[in-house]
Scaffold this active site. Sequence first.
Site, PDB file in Angstrom:
ATOM      1  N   ARG A   1      60.603  30.719   1.028  1.00 38.64           N
ATOM      2  CA  ARG A   1      61.590  31.508   1.773  1.00 38.64           C
ATOM      3  C   ARG A   1      61.384  31.338   3.281  1.00 38.64           C
ATOM      4  NH1 ARG A   1      61.568  35.370   5.690  1.00 38.64           N
ATOM      5  NH2 ARG A   1      59.821  36.424   4.675  1.00 38.64           N
ATOM      6  N   ASP A   2      60.309  31.879   3.808  1.00 41.11           N
ATOM      7  CA  ASP A   2      60.047  31.808   5.244  1.00 41.11           C
ATOM      8  C   ASP A   2      59.773  30.371   5.672  1.00 41.11           C
ATOM      9  OD1 ASP A   2      59.646  32.680   7.816  1.00 41.11           O
ATOM     10  OD2 ASP A   2      57.633  33.435   7.474  1.00 41.11           O
TER      11      ASP A   2
ATOM     12  N   HIS B   1      51.368  33.444  12.392  1.00 41.16           N
ATOM     13  CA  HIS B   1      51.894  32.138  12.760  1.00 41.16           C
ATOM     14  C   HIS B   1      50.880  31.450  13.667  1.00 41.16           C
ATOM     15  CE1 HIS B   1      56.350  32.364  11.556  1.00 41.16           C
ATOM     16  NE2 HIS B   1      55.751  33.416  11.023  1.00 41.16           N
TER      17      HIS B   1
ATOM     18  N   CYS C   1      60.857  30.845  12.688  1.00 41.75           N
ATOM     19  CA  CYS C   1      61.773  31.973  12.660  1.00 41.75           C
ATOM     20  C   CYS C   1      63.066  31.533  13.316  1.00 41.75           C
ATOM     21  CB  CYS C   1      61.194  33.180  13.393  1.00 41.75           C
ATOM     22  SG  CYS C   1      62.344  34.583  13.471  1.00 41.75           S
TER      23      CYS C   1
ATOM     24  N   HIS D   1      50.600  38.676   8.388  1.00 43.50           N
ATOM     25  CA  HIS D   1      51.483  37.506   8.346  1.00 43.50           C
ATOM     26  C   HIS D   1      51.353  36.805   9.704  1.00 43.50           C
ATOM     27  CE1 HIS D   1      55.460  35.670   6.930  1.00 43.50           C
ATOM     28  NE2 HIS D   1      55.318  35.197   8.156  1.00 43.50           N
TER      29      HIS D   1
ATOM     30  N   ASN E   1      53.918  28.941   9.852  1.00 41.39           N
ATOM     31  CA  ASN E   1      53.064  29.995   9.332  1.00 41.39           C
ATOM     32  C   ASN E   1      51.641  29.487   9.139  1.00 41.39           C
ATOM     33  OD1 ASN E   1      54.927  32.353   8.355  1.00 41.39           O
ATOM     34  ND2 ASN E   1      55.983  30.494   7.711  1.00 41.39           N
TER      35      ASN E   1
END
Length: 296
Positions: free
Chosen positions: A16-17, A208, A239, A206, A248
Amino acid sequence: MTALPAKVTIWEVGARDGLQNEKSVVDVQTKAEFVRRLLAAGLPIVEATSFVHPKWVPQLADAAELMTMLDNPDLPVLVPNERGLDRALELGLKHIAIFGSATETFANKNLNRSLDEQFAMFEPTVVRAREAGMDVRAYVSMCFGDPWEGAVPIDQVVSVGKRLFDLGASQLSLGDTIGVGTAGHVKQLITAFGEAGLGTDALAVHFHDTYGQALANAYAALEVGITTFDASAGGLGGCPYAESATGNLATEDLVWMLNGLGIEHGVDLDSLVATSVWMAEKLGRESPSRVVTALA
């Protein structure tokens, strides 16, 4: 050494991300195979997609088709609002996530809402999801810094996070969306949440890797008791609403560190590396993960 957790959970966000910011569209069959390979590698949680409007994230326009192909109601999906929830309910899914902002500017850019208005938007979504027996996760973006507002006060992040959690979420994921966090900042923020009544059992992180700090930040989070870590296979991701956000934390890099610390996670590193190499070939570029590069 500080006592570290004996076991952690990796929340895989690559599907997803990781893919949402790719400029070339990945076909739905490849996405489905990616998710299946990630699960086969032993990842306990794979966030599959997002029911966001195709206008905003074209890469995920096939969300419903993907979830139908996967036929796995336990896979979590991101939903931005009640319309997204409706689609998740129609498919019989059990786990959703909402995505809030710790700053005013990003709330406006990402949600078209003010910082306060976002809670009114999320509340009916969370209430309905919980009434339907769904589990709800809440993401908080820009927890460590915002490209428009700069440094974000810790008390502001805690206030936003608690309000999202109090809507009915079971877990709060603290996002370093643009990768400016440092180990000391991580410890301060998690400690502040604890002082506000949200312990490490309710929190995830989470990170990055914009400034190369993601793995160091993960270790700092381990030191203060965090046991759920978001990561993306091969270090995919960014993003779409924050151009300075790079990939990430790579799942392989996290697993390599956890192996060295003797911390249980359940992931087969060789299988995961092979999956990331396969996906990198599909995307036509090399994986940014140091561990994938080294082992491949």
